[in-house]
Design a protein around this motif. Structure first.
Motif, mmCIF file in Angstrom:
data_model
loop_
_atom_site.group_PDB
_atom_site.id
_atom_site.type_symbol
_atom_site.label_atom_id
_atom_site.label_comp_id
_atom_site.label_asym_id
_atom_site.label_seq_id
_atom_site.Cartn_x
_atom_site.Cartn_y
_atom_site.Cartn_z
ATOM 1 N N LEU A 109 6.278 -3.354 16.241
ATOM 2 C CA LEU A 109 5.969 -4.525 17.069
ATOM 3 C C LEU A 109 6.503 -4.363 18.485
ATOM 4 O O LEU A 109 5.884 -4.846 19.435
ATOM 5 C CB LEU A 109 6.532 -5.797 16.436
ATOM 6 C CG LEU A 109 5.889 -6.234 15.119
ATOM 7 C CD1 LEU A 109 6.551 -7.504 14.597
ATOM 8 C CD2 LEU A 109 4.390 -6.442 15.276
ATOM 9 N N LEU A 137 4.046 -2.847 21.001
ATOM 10 C CA LEU A 137 2.846 -3.569 21.420
ATOM 11 C C LEU A 137 2.957 -3.949 22.893
ATOM 12 O O LEU A 137 4.038 -4.304 23.375
ATOM 13 C CB LEU A 137 2.655 -4.832 20.570
ATOM 14 C CG LEU A 137 2.369 -4.601 19.090
ATOM 15 C CD1 LEU A 137 2.318 -5.929 18.341
ATOM 16 C CD2 LEU A 137 1.071 -3.831 18.901
ATOM 17 N N SER A 166 -0.676 -7.968 26.482
ATOM 18 C CA SER A 166 -1.722 -8.416 25.561
ATOM 19 C C SER A 166 -1.374 -9.783 24.980
ATOM 20 O O SER A 166 -0.344 -9.939 24.311
ATOM 21 C CB SER A 166 -1.905 -7.403 24.426
ATOM 22 O OG SER A 166 -2.683 -7.965 23.394
ATOM 23 N N ALA A 215 -1.092 -9.633 21.186
ATOM 24 C CA ALA A 215 0.147 -8.968 20.760
ATOM 25 C C ALA A 215 1.332 -9.923 20.886
ATOM 26 O O ALA A 215 2.162 -10.006 19.972
ATOM 27 C CB ALA A 215 0.385 -7.714 21.599
#
Length: 143
Positions: free
Chosen positions: A55, A58, A62, A65
């Motif tokens: 995670l 990411l 985004s 995300a």
């Protein structure tokens, strides 16, 4: 590896029994967080750390995300078993998973999922859950 389906009840204080088959693999403390499909995800510490690392990669730019990371981290709590093999599920997590009294705990390879019995039955009875159709889609994923 976590496998199987186990049925329990949750008491008035929000405590539920963790199936004995799952306790050793989960360890002394583990992470419970909001999951997908109206359930809770339960990760042993080592799996949580691996998931957390993924995670972190990411992109912050985004929107999806950021939303995904918020979902998992804002609902996460560290749990430990009491002497009776129970955990206390916080109210926000019980609300997310629509857990009231009866729960189903399932093993899903590297994690455990906790479902309200009603939601689990609804999920299994869903017209979208056709094992043949799912199997065909797995071919597309190379499985």
């Amino acid at each position: 590896m976590f496998i199987g389906e186990h049925f329990h009840t949750i008491d008035s204080k929000g405590r539920m029994i963790v199936p004995s088959k799952f306790r050793d693999e989960l360890g002394e403390s583990f992470i419970v967080t909001k999951g997908l499909d109206n359930c809770l995800f339960v990760y042993p510490q080592n799996e949580w750390k691996q998931f957390e690392e993924k995670l972190r990669t990411l992109p912050l730019t985004s929107r999806d995300a950021r939303a995904f990371v918020r979902l998992f981290f804002s609902g996460a709590t560290e749990c430990s078993l009491d002497k009776q093999g129970r955990i206390n599920l916080p109210a926000n997590l019980r609300q997310h998973a629509k857990i009231d009294k009866e729960v189903v705990t399932i093993g899903v390879s590297t994690r455990v999922e906790i479902w309200s019995k009603e939601e689990w039955n609804r999920y299994n009875d869903s017209e979208e859950l056709s094992y043949d159709a799912i199997a065909e889609k797995m071919v597309e994923l190379g499985i």
